[in-house]
Design an enzyme around this catalytic site. Structure first.
Site, PDB file in Angstrom:
ATOM      1  CG  ASP A  53      -1.129   9.778  24.398  1.00 55.71           C
ATOM      2  OD1 ASP A  53      -1.930   8.966  23.753  1.00 55.71           O
ATOM      3  OD2 ASP A  53      -1.362   9.760  25.580  1.00 55.71           O
ATOM      4  CG  PHE A 114       0.148   6.098  31.570  1.00 54.36           C
ATOM      5  CD1 PHE A 114       1.004   4.942  31.438  1.00 54.36           C
ATOM      6  CD2 PHE A 114      -0.807   6.222  32.099  1.00 54.36           C
ATOM      7  CE1 PHE A 114       0.254   3.741  31.423  1.00 54.36           C
ATOM      8  CE2 PHE A 114      -1.731   4.938  32.071  1.00 54.36           C
ATOM      9  CZ  PHE A 114      -1.138   3.857  31.856  1.00 54.36           C
ATOM     10  NE  ARG A 184      -4.899   8.984  31.770  1.00 54.58           N
ATOM     11  CZ  ARG A 184      -6.044   8.272  32.353  1.00 54.58           C
ATOM     12  NH1 ARG A 184      -5.934   8.080  33.660  1.00 54.58           N
ATOM     13  NH2 ARG A 184      -7.018   8.247  31.725  1.00 54.58           N
ATOM     14  CG  ASP A 185      -2.097  12.166  30.375  1.00 49.38           C
ATOM     15  OD1 ASP A 185      -1.311  11.076  30.454  1.00 49.38           O
ATOM     16  OD2 ASP A 185      -3.326  11.835  29.812  1.00 49.38           O
ATOM     17  CD  GLU A 238      -7.104   9.743  28.518  1.00 52.10           C
ATOM     18  OE1 GLU A 238      -6.882   8.605  29.107  1.00 52.10           O
ATOM     19  OE2 GLU A 238      -7.300   9.497  27.107  1.00 52.10           O
TER      20      GLU A 238
HETATM   21  C1  FRU Z   1      -4.531   8.741  26.483  1.00 55.95           C
HETATM   22  C2  FRU Z   1      -3.807   8.145  27.600  1.00 55.95           C
HETATM   23  C3  FRU Z   1      -3.229   8.949  28.389  1.00 55.95           C
HETATM   24  C4  FRU Z   1      -1.961   8.109  29.085  1.00 55.95           C
HETATM   25  C5  FRU Z   1      -1.750   7.279  28.062  1.00 55.95           C
HETATM   26  C6  FRU Z   1      -1.365   5.772  28.464  1.00 55.95           C
HETATM   27  O1  FRU Z   1      -4.278   8.342  25.026  1.00 55.95           O
HETATM   28  O2  FRU Z   1      -4.715   7.409  28.008  1.00 55.95           O
HETATM   29  O3  FRU Z   1      -4.249   9.434  29.322  1.00 55.95           O
HETATM   30  O4  FRU Z   1      -0.848   8.546  29.935  1.00 55.95           O
HETATM   31  O5  FRU Z   1      -2.518   7.167  27.139  1.00 55.95           O
HETATM   32  O6  FRU Z   1      -0.671   5.165  27.423  1.00 55.95           O
END
Ligand code: FRU
Length: 525
Positions: A53, A114, A184-185, A238
């Protein structure tokens, strides 16, 4: 390996599990491709190793910054850190030192960085700057803590920089900790009306997004939750984002848009991005009643896109960069010296369609045009029956535009990156009124059973002309129809750099208008 295994099985199970299955398939590459690196020349790639990402897209200190999920130690997923590069036009990137590197904790656990966001704390609400005039660049990320015995935890944390290069971790992390494995994210923006920071963050396994607010980036209050009831739940959710967009053909109206990653129009294990249109009142998001799910891109390789924060005031665009790949086969793509890349930056705009419903368009930002070099072909009108070689066109980094006048031909379009019987097709298919990309014969497709595929996007049924723009860059084909109302992004791995291009129309003639083909100049070293 144990650590990686537990991540694969517990935390990101549905997104990552294919990685393992395809390692074997990687062995069977097409021989003639052995000298090809598949590194694009005007799409962002890391100098070496793995990326997924984009993170923390932001304008700070007269430069655009891209941070990105990066493995400093290899070309598959692991040791997730934030790589970093800067640019003055979002196209030509200079690599910077790693911004945030994974580390071991004293208790035997390790922390990975992440995905997340970067904000410019202009008013120093965080108090992280101690010097007048110094503006903190704050990265808010998911700390992914992995302990072999006790499992995984994901919480939101921050780090800050006062020079746009070197980052220091905040010493009272985490900021938000639900003591859960999948949380996350975070994406954060400044909301002027309430003088607050707003965060949107995902609970991927529950298909829920949460909103939090903060006066200072340090203390966060839960505002509301969204999700669960609508959208595509064929894959975990995500990388959410939220922003406001004016409706381009409805004066004075603007709407809020949530984008997120997970789900794909084909819903058979593929991954893509969805969006929801509605209103955000500073606390709660309310979705407009639309025929969800809605997808940003019907190709297989556009994921984890987020938009830039803090663009200069004169620039009101919402610009998204997405990862041009899919977890379905990302670990085994046959590129050499690096693995993973970003799609070309896209401007997102909102319009009301002929049925009176709001939809998003996405189209390459105008800065892409600055990398157009020689005009290899220009034709105001050409009628094609069967195939017509574009004899002045060669090379594998091109910007191609043309208009298809719909005829009674069942299929009409272009053959790209053609070498012998290998080719990638982009065409209008009359029978189901779709635009398609067919990469089944595109070259090396054997590294994953999931790779050879045909993707489609429905076209309006008004019989009107179809305006096509295609960005080709070595291993990348991005198709934008009708100013970005229909989009298809796919990776391809041709068998040779010696390639040709052909227009085609099956059985009866189709007229192609306003054909222009530019050679693209490199933007990356
Ligand atoms: C999306 C993801 C995110 C995570 C990251 C980990 O592609 O799975 O949710 O933060 O990649 O590398």
């Amino acid at each position: 390996m144990t650590i990686l295994k537990s991540i694969l099985t517990i935390t990101l199970a549905s997104a990552f599990c294919q990685i393992v299955n395809f390692t074997e398939a990687h062995a069977q590459s097409v021989d003639s491709t052995s000298d090809l690196t598949y590194r694009p020349i005007y799409h962002f790639t890391p100098p070496q190793n793995w990326t997924n990402d984009p993170n923390g897209l932001v304008y700070y200190g007269d430069k655009y910054h891209i941070f990105y999920q990066y493995n400093p130690e290899g070309d598959t997923w692991g040791h997730m850190s934030w790589g970093h590069a800067t640019s003055t036009d979002m196209m030509k990137w200079e690599h910077e030192p790693i911004a945030l590197q994974d580390y071991q904790n004293g208790d035997g656990t390790s922390t990975m960085f992440f995905s997340g966001t970067a904000v410019v704390d202009k008013n120093n609400t965080s108090g992280l700057s101690k010097t007048d005039g110094e503006i903190p660049l704050v990265a808010i990320y998911t700390a992914h803590i992995d302990s072999a015995g006790t499992g995984i935890s994901q919480s939101q944390s921050m780090a800050y920089s006062l020079d746009g290069k070197q980052f220091t971790r905040y010493d009272h992390n985490p900021l938000i900790n639900l003591k859960t494995t999948d949380f996350r994210d975070p994406k954060v923006f400044w909301r002027e009306e309430s003088q607050q920071w707003i965060m949107i963050v995902a609970l991927p396994l529950d298909f829920r997004l949460q909103f939090y607010s903060s006066p200072d980036l340090k203390s966060w209050t839960l505002l509301s939750e969204f999700g669960d009831k609508l959208g595509d739940k064929s894959k975990i959710w995500e990388c959410p984002d939220i922003f406001e967009l004016p409706v381009e053909n409805e004066a004075g109206v603007s709407k809020w848009v949530i984008t997120l990653s997970g789900g794909h129009p084909q819903q058979n294990g593929n991954l893509g991005m969805q969006y929801v249109i509605g209103n955000f009142d500073g606390k709660t998001f309310t979705a407009d009643p639309l025929p969800y799910p809605l997808y940003l891109d019907n190709g297989k390789d556009f994921y984890a896109g987020i938009i830039f924060n803090n663009l200069p005031e004169s620039d009101t665009r919402k610009i998204m960069i997405g990862w041009e790949n899919s977890w379905e086969y990302a670990a085994t793509t046959p590129s050499k010296g690096f693995r993973g890349q970003m799609a070309a930056p896209r401007e997102l705009t909102l319009y009301k369609d002929e049925k009176g419903e709001y939809r998003i368009k996405s189209f390459p930002i105008r800065e892409v045009n600055n990398y157009r070099g020689n005009l290899l072909a220009k034709q105001s009108s050409v009628a094609v029956t069967g195939s017509k070689l574009l004899n002045s066109v060669s090379g594998n980094a091109l910007d191609i535009e043309f208009i298809i006048k719909r005829s009674s031909a069942e299929q009409a379009g272009i053959k790209l990156l053609k070498h012998g019987n290998y080719e990638t097709l982009v065409y209008y298919n009359k029978i189901d009124n779709t635009l398609k990309i067919d990469r089944t014969k595109s070259g090396n497709v054997s590294f994953s059973a999931k790779f050879p595929s045909i993707e489609s996007v429905p076209l309006p049924d008004d019989g009107g002309d179809i305006a096509i723009r295609i960005l080709v860059d070595n291993n990348s084909v991005e198709v934008f129809a009708n100013s970005g109302k229909q989009v298809l992004t796919d990776l391809v791995f041709p068998v040779s750099e010696k390639v040709t291009y052909e227009l085609f129309s099956t059985e009866v003639a189709t007229t192609f208008k306003d054909l222009n083909v530019w050679e693209m100049k490199p933007s990356m070293q």
